[in-house]
Scaffold this motif. Structure first.
Motif: not given
Length: 473
Positions: A427-449
């Protein structure tokens, strides 16, 4: 565990999983569509009645279904006795709610609750006709048949609910969905089981089952009151909109927690009951379920906490933005709920329903204190109070598990730590990644992966034996 029992348990887990997630998946999609049409107040009005319906439903069952499952020498007389008791009691409870409906409406100062109460509570009588049928299916670990009934009823009622919401039924769309779902589900269970009660009611059988089941029933009622007390308090002290926000946050947070818990509890209880006389084997199987729960539930709840802002925006829309923070807090509280459910199953399998009741009283006292203390500070602090209460409850359960299975509290905590560590890393990895991207369905799918990848890697490093164990289970 012998091979036949292991095979039956495995099939039970698979079909129980399919039922829970297919039905909840359908319900989730229906809820998304309806939530975009209806308002938080519509859901809040139904949420205000949840505690009354849930208490009545707990009384109807009265712990008899678990008593039937645990009793190894059960017979037709037992089943018929429970069936007729449930029907009579459900009718009495419906009459009480029907008469009390104006008082409930006056309590909340919402006149529409009079008619809502009288219609929704009819589901108590409907469900009473299926208590014995479900117990029979659970005894055989036959969740495949129950899946057919549950999924069919969810699909049909879901379509009807959406139709009603689109056509301006408002809060009544939710009511219609619930009642139709119950009618179809119960009807299909009767068709698929082909069991009809005989005209038998045995007082001795009733006393025997009630002696065990009543303690579970009291504990269940206390849990029901406590679990829904927040809806009463929020509805009375705050407003229906806050009830709607809390109920949506609670529903989202329970998607992974409650469903995983239900799957494991439904399958583990009959299995643990069969092993009640072999403490060594019982301890080994209990540990298997306990580790499996930790490995599954923590990453799911951690992922839900991390992606909550994105998932609320995509699924519910901006009008539900205030649900995000309560959702994250409740996910933290409910992450430890499934392990408590398993510990309750253990006590009941050992015939310690009196201890289960004692534990439940302790938990509710603590929870009530947390509620009273946090009440003046608003909805967010009410949610944090649940987190604190859950941690106290976990240690109470661990104490009694130590007492009856001789597993130390430190050993029980140690079984949870690898899954917690792996979840934090992912989850820490996801949190760091999300700080550099825009929200959306693509980000949601990448977060799960990302969660799946990093959780798997860290688990293999920190917890390889338990991962192997889960695959074997």
């Amino acid at each position: 565990m012998d091979e036949s029992l292991k095979h039956t348990t495995f099939k039970g887990i698979i079909w129980s999983s399919i039922e829970r997630f297919s039905v909840q998946g359908v319900s989730f999609i229906v809820m998304i569509i309806m939530a975009r049409i209806l308002t938080p107040k519509d859901y809040g009005l139904v949420g205000m009645l949840t505690i009354f319906i849930a208490i009545a439903q707990s009384l109807v069952d009265s712990g008899f279904s678990q008593a039937l499952i645990r009793k190894l020498d059960r017979n037709e007389c037992d089943f018929c006795t429970v069936f007729y008791f449930n029907i009579v009691l459900s009718i009495l409870l419906y009459i009480i709610l029907f008469i009390s409906a104006p008082l409930i409406a006056k309590f909340y100062n919402e006149p529409i609750l009079t008619s809502l109460t009288r219609v929704i509570s009819f589901g108590i009588i409907i469900n009473a006709f299926s208590v014995v049928h479900r117990a029979k299916f659970n005894i055989k670990l036959d969740f495949k048949t129950q899946t057919k009934a549950s999924l069919s009823s969810s699909l049909i009622s879901g379509v009807l609910g959406i139709y009603c919401a689109f056509n301006g039924f408002g809060v009544w769309a939710i009511v219609i969905l619930q009642i139709i779902n119950q009618i179809i589900n119960v009807g299909l269970l009767w068709v698929l089981l082909k069991w009809k009660p005989k005209l038998i009611f045995n007082l001795e059988s009733f006393k025997n089952l009630f002696n065990f089941g009543s303690k579970i029933a009291v504990g269940g009622i206390l849990s029901t009151i406590y679990d829904n007390l927040y809806l009463i308090v929020i509805g009375k002290v705050y407003n229906p909109t806050d009830v709607g926000l809390y109920s949506r946050a609670y529903q989202f947070s329970t998607l992974p927690s409650t469903n995983i818990s239900m799957i494991i509890q439904r399958v583990s209880y009959p299995t643990l009951c069969r092993l009640q006389s072999n403490i060594g084997e019982l301890r080994r199987v209990y540990n298997s379920y306990y580790k499996a729960l930790a490995l599954i539930i923590f990453p799911l709840m951690g992922l839900m906490i991390t992606i909550a802002p994105n998932i609320v925006e995509i699924i519910l829309g901006s009008k539900w933005a205030n649900v995000i923070y309560p959702l994250q807090i409740l996910c933290l509280a409910l992450a430890f709920y499934p392990s408590q459910g398993l510990q309750i199953n253990l006590l009941n399998a050992l015939g310690k329903s009196n201890i289960y009741l004692k534990i439940d009283i302790y938990k509710k006292i603590i929870g009530l204190l947390c509620l009273i203390i946090s009440l003046p500070f608003g909805l967010i602090w009410l949610c944090w109070g649940q987190v604190i209460a859950t941690q106290f409850a976990l240690f109470i359960h661990m104490f009694y598990t130590k007492k009856y299975l001789d597993i130390t509290i430190l050993a029980q905590i140690a079984m949870l730590l690898p899954a917690i560590f792996s979840t934090v890393i992912a989850c820490s990895t996801i949190y760091i990644y999300n700080n550099f991207t825009q929200s959306g369905i693509e980000q949601l799918l990448i977060d799960i992966l990302i969660c799946v990848l990093f959780y798997s890697i860290s688990s293999c490093i920190l917890n390889f034996k338990e991962i192997n164990h889960l695959f074997n289970l």
